[in-house]
Design an enzyme around this catalytic site. Structure first.
Site, PDB file in Angstrom:
ATOM      1  N   TYR A  25       0.445  -1.261  -0.032  1.00  0.00           N
ATOM      2  CA  TYR A  25      -0.076  -0.094   0.205  1.00  0.00           C
ATOM      3  C   TYR A  25       0.757   1.724  -0.053  1.00  0.00           C
ATOM      4  O   TYR A  25       0.836   2.151  -0.423  1.00  0.00           O
ATOM      5  CB  TYR A  25      -0.869  -0.149   1.439  1.00  0.00           C
ATOM      6  CG  TYR A  25      -1.672   1.335   1.093  1.00  0.00           C
ATOM      7  CD1 TYR A  25      -2.967   1.613   0.497  1.00  0.00           C
ATOM      8  CD2 TYR A  25      -1.148   2.457   2.473  1.00  0.00           C
ATOM      9  CE1 TYR A  25      -3.345   2.694   0.771  1.00  0.00           C
ATOM     10  CE2 TYR A  25      -2.152   3.611   2.454  1.00  0.00           C
ATOM     11  CZ  TYR A  25      -3.247   3.478   1.748  1.00  0.00           C
ATOM     12  OH  TYR A  25      -4.029   4.691   1.844  1.00  0.00           O
ATOM     13  N   SER A 107      -2.986  12.488   8.011  1.00  0.00           N
ATOM     14  CA  SER A 107      -4.368  11.959   7.276  1.00  0.00           C
ATOM     15  C   SER A 107      -5.709  11.973   7.470  1.00  0.00           C
ATOM     16  O   SER A 107      -5.444  11.125   8.704  1.00  0.00           O
ATOM     17  CB  SER A 107      -4.194  11.597   6.155  1.00  0.00           C
ATOM     18  OG  SER A 107      -5.353  10.079   5.480  1.00  0.00           O
ATOM     19  N   GLN A 128      -4.504  16.719   6.848  1.00  0.00           N
ATOM     20  CA  GLN A 128      -5.112  16.696   5.721  1.00  0.00           C
ATOM     21  C   GLN A 128      -6.573  15.653   5.718  1.00  0.00           C
ATOM     22  O   GLN A 128      -7.380  15.187   6.235  1.00  0.00           O
ATOM     23  CB  GLN A 128      -4.382  15.588   5.024  1.00  0.00           C
ATOM     24  CG  GLN A 128      -4.765  15.254   4.223  1.00  0.00           C
ATOM     25  CD  GLN A 128      -6.143  14.134   3.647  1.00  0.00           C
ATOM     26  OE1 GLN A 128      -5.397  13.380   4.497  1.00  0.00           O
ATOM     27  NE2 GLN A 128      -6.376  14.072   2.525  1.00  0.00           N
ATOM     28  N   TYR A 130     -10.566  15.264   3.444  1.00  0.00           N
ATOM     29  CA  TYR A 130     -10.737  14.601   1.951  1.00  0.00           C
ATOM     30  C   TYR A 130     -12.088  15.735   1.855  1.00  0.00           C
ATOM     31  O   TYR A 130     -12.864  15.706   2.221  1.00  0.00           O
ATOM     32  CB  TYR A 130     -11.041  13.164   1.952  1.00  0.00           C
ATOM     33  CG  TYR A 130      -9.841  12.942   1.400  1.00  0.00           C
ATOM     34  CD1 TYR A 130      -8.868  13.376   0.231  1.00  0.00           C
ATOM     35  CD2 TYR A 130      -8.877  12.064   2.234  1.00  0.00           C
ATOM     36  CE1 TYR A 130      -8.081  12.280   0.263  1.00  0.00           C
ATOM     37  CE2 TYR A 130      -7.946  11.021   1.750  1.00  0.00           C
ATOM     38  CZ  TYR A 130      -7.332  11.284   0.710  1.00  0.00           C
ATOM     39  OH  TYR A 130      -6.055  10.606   0.207  1.00  0.00           O
ATOM     40  N   THR A 156      -6.947  18.385   0.719  1.00  0.00           N
ATOM     41  CA  THR A 156      -6.331  17.591  -0.770  1.00  0.00           C
ATOM     42  C   THR A 156      -7.327  17.899  -2.161  1.00  0.00           C
ATOM     43  O   THR A 156      -8.648  17.715  -2.270  1.00  0.00           O
ATOM     44  CB  THR A 156      -6.151  16.077  -0.680  1.00  0.00           C
ATOM     45  OG1 THR A 156      -5.480  15.861   0.191  1.00  0.00           O
ATOM     46  CG2 THR A 156      -6.433  14.635  -1.943  1.00  0.00           C
ATOM     47  N   ARG A 165      -5.495   1.278  -7.749  1.00  0.00           N
ATOM     48  CA  ARG A 165      -4.205   0.885  -7.455  1.00  0.00           C
ATOM     49  C   ARG A 165      -3.706  -0.474  -7.263  1.00  0.00           C
ATOM     50  O   ARG A 165      -4.767  -1.414  -6.396  1.00  0.00           O
ATOM     51  CB  ARG A 165      -3.945   1.122  -6.593  1.00  0.00           C
ATOM     52  CG  ARG A 165      -3.929   2.809  -6.291  1.00  0.00           C
ATOM     53  CD  ARG A 165      -4.133   3.224  -5.045  1.00  0.00           C
ATOM     54  NE  ARG A 165      -4.671   5.134  -4.704  1.00  0.00           N
ATOM     55  CZ  ARG A 165      -4.816   6.117  -4.006  1.00  0.00           C
ATOM     56  NH1 ARG A 165      -4.522   4.919  -3.054  1.00  0.00           N
ATOM     57  NH2 ARG A 165      -4.937   7.057  -3.890  1.00  0.00           N
ATOM     58  N   LYS A 252      -3.559  21.217  -1.432  1.00  0.00           N
ATOM     59  CA  LYS A 252      -2.639  19.677  -2.153  1.00  0.00           C
ATOM     60  C   LYS A 252      -2.948  19.334  -3.638  1.00  0.00           C
ATOM     61  O   LYS A 252      -4.340  19.034  -3.417  1.00  0.00           O
ATOM     62  CB  LYS A 252      -2.088  19.080  -0.772  1.00  0.00           C
ATOM     63  CG  LYS A 252      -1.817  17.512  -1.780  1.00  0.00           C
ATOM     64  CD  LYS A 252      -1.449  16.688  -0.627  1.00  0.00           C
ATOM     65  CE  LYS A 252      -0.612  15.577  -0.487  1.00  0.00           C
ATOM     66  NZ  LYS A 252      -0.829  14.955  -0.925  1.00  0.00           N
ATOM     67  N   HIS A 276      -0.046  13.128  -6.065  1.00  0.00           N
ATOM     68  CA  HIS A 276      -0.765  11.914  -4.920  1.00  0.00           C
ATOM     69  C   HIS A 276       0.185  11.147  -5.184  1.00  0.00           C
ATOM     70  O   HIS A 276      -0.066   9.748  -5.194  1.00  0.00           O
ATOM     71  CB  HIS A 276      -1.686  11.274  -5.054  1.00  0.00           C
ATOM     72  CG  HIS A 276      -2.580  11.502  -4.207  1.00  0.00           C
ATOM     73  ND1 HIS A 276      -3.690  11.951  -3.426  1.00  0.00           N
ATOM     74  CD2 HIS A 276      -2.773   9.931  -3.543  1.00  0.00           C
ATOM     75  CE1 HIS A 276      -3.846  11.507  -2.913  1.00  0.00           C
ATOM     76  NE2 HIS A 276      -3.973  10.345  -2.063  1.00  0.00           N
ATOM     77  N   ARG A 279      -0.428   7.625  -7.725  1.00  0.00           N
ATOM     78  CA  ARG A 279      -1.242   7.209  -7.163  1.00  0.00           C
ATOM     79  C   ARG A 279      -2.120   7.288  -8.044  1.00  0.00           C
ATOM     80  O   ARG A 279      -3.710   6.112  -7.650  1.00  0.00           O
ATOM     81  CB  ARG A 279      -1.279   6.776  -5.623  1.00  0.00           C
ATOM     82  CG  ARG A 279      -0.111   6.346  -4.715  1.00  0.00           C
ATOM     83  CD  ARG A 279      -0.479   6.373  -3.222  1.00  0.00           C
ATOM     84  NE  ARG A 279      -1.668   5.886  -2.400  1.00  0.00           N
ATOM     85  CZ  ARG A 279      -1.473   4.966  -2.127  1.00  0.00           C
ATOM     86  NH1 ARG A 279      -0.182   3.712  -2.741  1.00  0.00           N
ATOM     87  NH2 ARG A 279      -2.142   3.433  -1.480  1.00  0.00           N
TER      88      ARG A 279
END
Length: 378
Positions: A25, A107, A128, A130, A156, A165, A252, A276, A279
């Site tokens: 990961y 995060s 951070q 989302y 972000t 991924r 970001k 990122h 990713r």
């Protein structure tokens, strides 16, 4: 410890100590991983000018990022599932960063919660965010970060939808691991990791479970995260987030000059040139390859930071020469954490600091703030 000389050494040790699904990961990118590889490889194309017979005494790596004094212009990047690299990982990494004198960024998708990290640190850390469909939950995250006295919000912008991924899909990644024969074997082959995880209650996404509507257990968590990333995110959202937050704001995920110019108009304090970690959009340019163009475009209208591919102190200096005011490391500190816990994070920072200091001297400079385009061969 004395024979660990590079970030690659920490990576090799982490590979042996962290279960495969969690190591992969941290150590993977989207699709073919071409952008993930380019993030590292493109740094190697940049060459320094060596200078001699100059005063190299009294060197200093001290600088500032968004007005905060830092021991060196390096912050720990927000990384999801950090606490699955090592028990209580976010808490340990935050402590290591605080003691070293650099920012730590937590995060949204962390294993340890905002409150967990606040309970073991004395100085403000960064959070951070989302933007998710559940706006009430987003507002509560902002308010919790304010209550924890976080000194910056990192918003972000490049995860409106999740990039594919392949390693994570093949590994059946989850936190905690699923109980299939494959996952049981991966975990059982790392007994030290197992013992550590057995000794902590922090094994799921603690910013989410118990806080978001309808997420009270692991059964509901997977479907919630799949549905929650918001494809409707737009520049208009930055305004209400900035107003609700009321503090320093960093955007970001900027990888294009036009987006950088738009970001500068929002009143944010800084942007992070980032893909990122390779990713999201595979086939996008490396962060370092577009940094100079973006920094030149925005000038002094907004502070420019850079994230992606940094594996050494020399990489940090190259980013500074091309216009970054600060940089972020994600995988390097994750390798250190997985390898040796808190001591490994400190070791990663020490490796980068030493490489920066020696390179600064050999480039003929004493202050890291003096590094610019003139120190590169063009």
């Amino acid at each position: 410890m004395s024979m660990i000389l590079t970030i690659a050494d920490l990576k090799d040790l982490a590979r042996r100590r962290v279960p495969k699904m969690f190591f992969d990961y941290a150590d993977s990118g989207g699709w073919t991983e071409s952008t993930y590889r380019a993030n590292e490889e493109d740094f190697q194309k940049i060459k320094f000018r060596q200078r001699v017979l100059v005063d190299m005494s009294n060197r200093s790596l001290e600088s500032t990022m968004i007005g905060e004094k830092v021991a060196m212009p390096v912050a720990l990047a927000p990384t999801g599932m950090t606490g699955m690299q090592h028990p209580n990982g976010e808490m340990l990494a935050a402590q290591a960063a605080e003691e070293f004198g650099v920012p730590f960024t937590l995060s949204t998708m962390s294993i340890c919660s905002i409150e967990d990290v606040a309970s073991v640190t004395k100085k403000p850390f960064w959070f951070q965010l989302y933007v998710l469909r559940d706006k009430d939950f987003v507002l509560s995250l902002i308010d919790r970060a304010k209550a924890a006295k976080c000194s910056a919000l990192v918003l972000t912008l490049d995860l409106q939808i999740l990039g594919q991924r392949h390693k994570d899909i093949r590994n059946g990644l989850s936190a905690p691991p699923r109980f299939t024969p494959k996952h049981i074997w991966q975990v059982a082959s790392r007994p030290g990791w197992c013992v550590g995880m057995a000794g902590t209650k922090r094994r799921t996404f603690r910013n989410i479970v118990g806080h978001a509507k309808g997420v009270g257990d692991l059964t509901s968590l997977s479907s919630w995260t799949t549905e929650q990333f918001d494809p409707h995110l737009s520049w208009k959202d930055v305004a209400w987030i900035k107003e609700r937050w009321g503090g320093k704001l960093i955007l970001k995920g900027i990888l294009d000059k036009q987006d950088a110019l738009m970001a500068a108009k929002t009143g944010a304090d800084a942007i992070i040139v980032s893909n990122h970690g390779g990713r999201q959009l595979d086939g996008a340019p490396s962060s370092i390859s577009v940094l100079e163009e973006i920094a030149d475009a925005v000038g002094d209208t907004i502070e420019v930071h850079m994230d992606g591919g940094i594996r050494s102190g020399q990489d940090v200096l190259k980013a500074l020469c091309l216009g970054a005011k600060g940089t972020y490391i994600g995988r390097p500190f994750l390798y250190g954490l997985g390898a040796l816990g808190k001591d490994g994070v400190t070791k990663a920072l020490e490796i980068i600091r030493k490489e920066m200091d020696i390179t600064l001297a050999l480039c003929g400079k004493r202050l890291v703030t003096e590094m610019g385009k003139d120190q590169l061969r063009r």
